[in-house]
Enzyme design. Sequence first.
Site, PDB file in Angstrom:
ATOM      1  CE1 TYR A  61       6.721  -8.123 -19.297  1.00 25.26           C
ATOM      2  CE2 TYR A  61       5.774  -5.391 -19.692  1.00 25.26           C
ATOM      3  CZ  TYR A  61       5.699  -7.004 -19.073  1.00 25.26           C
ATOM      4  OH  TYR A  61       5.098  -6.517 -18.419  1.00 25.26           O
ATOM      5  CG  HIS A  91      -4.713  -5.459 -19.403  1.00 26.85           C
ATOM      6  ND1 HIS A  91      -3.731  -6.716 -20.120  1.00 26.85           N
ATOM      7  CD2 HIS A  91      -3.583  -5.939 -18.190  1.00 26.85           C
ATOM      8  CE1 HIS A  91      -2.835  -6.841 -19.712  1.00 26.85           C
ATOM      9  NE2 HIS A  91      -2.921  -6.527 -18.407  1.00 26.85           N
ATOM     10  CG  ASN A 206       3.181  -0.172 -18.632  1.00 27.48           C
ATOM     11  OD1 ASN A 206       3.337   0.224 -18.223  1.00 27.48           O
ATOM     12  ND2 ASN A 206       2.955  -1.720 -18.912  1.00 27.48           N
ATOM     13  CE1 TYR A 305      -6.538  31.739  17.374  1.00 26.88           C
ATOM     14  CE2 TYR A 305      -6.330  28.951  17.748  1.00 26.88           C
ATOM     15  CZ  TYR A 305      -6.458  30.442  18.353  1.00 26.88           C
ATOM     16  OH  TYR A 305      -5.264  30.507  20.069  1.00 26.88           O
ATOM     17  NE  ARG A 308      -6.659  36.851  16.771  1.00 30.49           N
ATOM     18  CZ  ARG A 308      -6.050  36.071  17.488  1.00 30.49           C
ATOM     19  NH1 ARG A 308      -5.045  35.822  17.850  1.00 30.49           N
ATOM     20  NH2 ARG A 308      -6.736  34.683  18.102  1.00 30.49           N
ATOM     21  CG  PHE A 357       5.207   1.090 -14.875  1.00 27.53           C
ATOM     22  CD1 PHE A 357       4.792   0.902 -13.475  1.00 27.53           C
ATOM     23  CD2 PHE A 357       5.576   0.662 -15.833  1.00 27.53           C
ATOM     24  CE1 PHE A 357       5.370  -0.320 -12.800  1.00 27.53           C
ATOM     25  CE2 PHE A 357       6.398  -0.716 -15.344  1.00 27.53           C
ATOM     26  CZ  PHE A 357       6.341  -1.129 -13.594  1.00 27.53           C
ATOM     27  CD  GLU A 444       1.337  -5.173 -11.473  1.00 27.12           C
ATOM     28  OE1 GLU A 444      -0.038  -4.841 -11.252  1.00 27.12           O
ATOM     29  OE2 GLU A 444       0.987  -5.137 -12.707  1.00 27.12           O
TER      30      GLU A 444
END
Length: 544
Positions: A61, A91, A206, A305, A308, A357, A444
């Site tokens: 791949y 991309h 990637n 609060y 404290r 990834f 994906e």
Amino acid sequence: MTTTTIDGRTLTAADVLAVARPDAAGLRAEAVLDEGARRSLVGARDYIDAHFMTDDAPLMYSFNTGVGLFKDQRVRMDEMQAYQRLTVYAHATGMGEPFDAEAVRATMLLRANAFASNFSGPRVAVVDRLLACLNAGIVPVIPSKGSVGASGDLAPLAHLAGAICGFEEAEAFYEGRRLPARAALKAAGLPEAFPLEAKDASALINGSTVSLAVGVLAQEDMKRVLKAAEIALALTLEALRAEKAAFDPRVHAARPHKGQAASARNVLRMIGDSERCTEGARVTVFPDEARAPGQAPPPRVQDVYSLRCAPQVHGPVREALAYVDGIMGTEINAATDNPLIFADGADHYTCISAGHFHGAYVAQAMDLLAITATDLGSISERRLARLIDPTMSYGLPRNLLAGKKGLNTGFATVQCTMSALVMENRTLSMPGSVDSIPGKSNAEDHVSNSTWCARKARTVVANVETIVAGEILMACQALSLVADVARDHPLGSGTQAALDAVRKVIAPALSGDRWYQAEMEAALALVRSGAVVAAVEAAIGPLE
């Protein structure tokens, strides 16, 4: 100039900051590749070129195949350079305002460090090119939106790749100017074109490295903000003449969380020798206190609060930071692309496809950081809100007003600004890591959303830093307004050091004639530079 050496195994968050962010002198560390890592990269790549990069090699791949659903389509060697270039083009789909220089520089360093671990398989020339651009001051223009944090940060990293390779369409910042990448490279004295070869493009794009870079910056900034928040708390305790009992170490031994105990110790070291936080000081009548001179005040017994319970709120932030620190420290020296190569005996490598990834670790860590930081900002805002109301501040001048009432307004709108940031943070702290939208025809089918988680966490941290700076500014104004009437009750040594540091930059405005934004920015600069923390630590020693 200092040098940071990368080997894929020993880089720290402090090293990342040294390269990404200028020091007080305006200098950044130079990044260099460890010679042992260089030899390993060369050896692995020689094997890849000899055994993987042939037209009859098994399909591996992204080495010799397409990506995504084209994983079973072989790319021939005579098409390989074109394939690398087209992979970056396909991309580079980011949108929005570009990341700032610190985030981009951190990304470049971290991507090079991931390669140095020798699990990715690019040419060593790719690492050299990244470092050459980084050290020359080339800052690729990387749009901040468009990554889902699975298959890594594909879109932003593609923009980075296009810039360092000198693609005509890419842009970069250089010496304060936004230029075509080729022009920036030429101006920096680097070759304008850098052709990519097999695996180079997929290695560059990637990995969840942008998420990591932004996350490291947020995490490291939050460490400084937490110390400043405890200084702000101590100053407010002094301004309100509060009780010290809630910070007693015996209290925190009874509920032995390390984080809250450390916060209590920090505060007690700053105010432990204070005479302002005593019953004797409370007898003094403050300017807007509804009490006649000589009349004893009601017993304090215990504080609200936001005073404290501060250790119980600050403490979880400290422990969350320790968790985030562990996650990010591992990620800094991790291989996060796909596929990976592994030495399999002498002079032999195996290629394995997996899912490093995926940014879930970073995404969830950043959500935790955003949630805890939001709560820290929320309690800080509640404290500073008390300072402007004499019914809650035990008689401090209303709105911390100096000068003529009515003509001058005081700090009321400063508190409004801080409350706006609290509300913004509450929205931003909604978890992003639980969201997922399938992409690429369901190739994906589960994504991490890590880039958005890191981006919003960094925004939250910046907002909290502003809120904390606002509390420091307002508490110092309060202490200045009552300095004369309360002069017989000295402040603690730690808080006095903080007050002095602020006064050097921001003189108390006893006239009320002031441009408040300028003072808020000055207070923020004191926190951001670490000057207030440094002043306190010089007086009482390092805070935890």
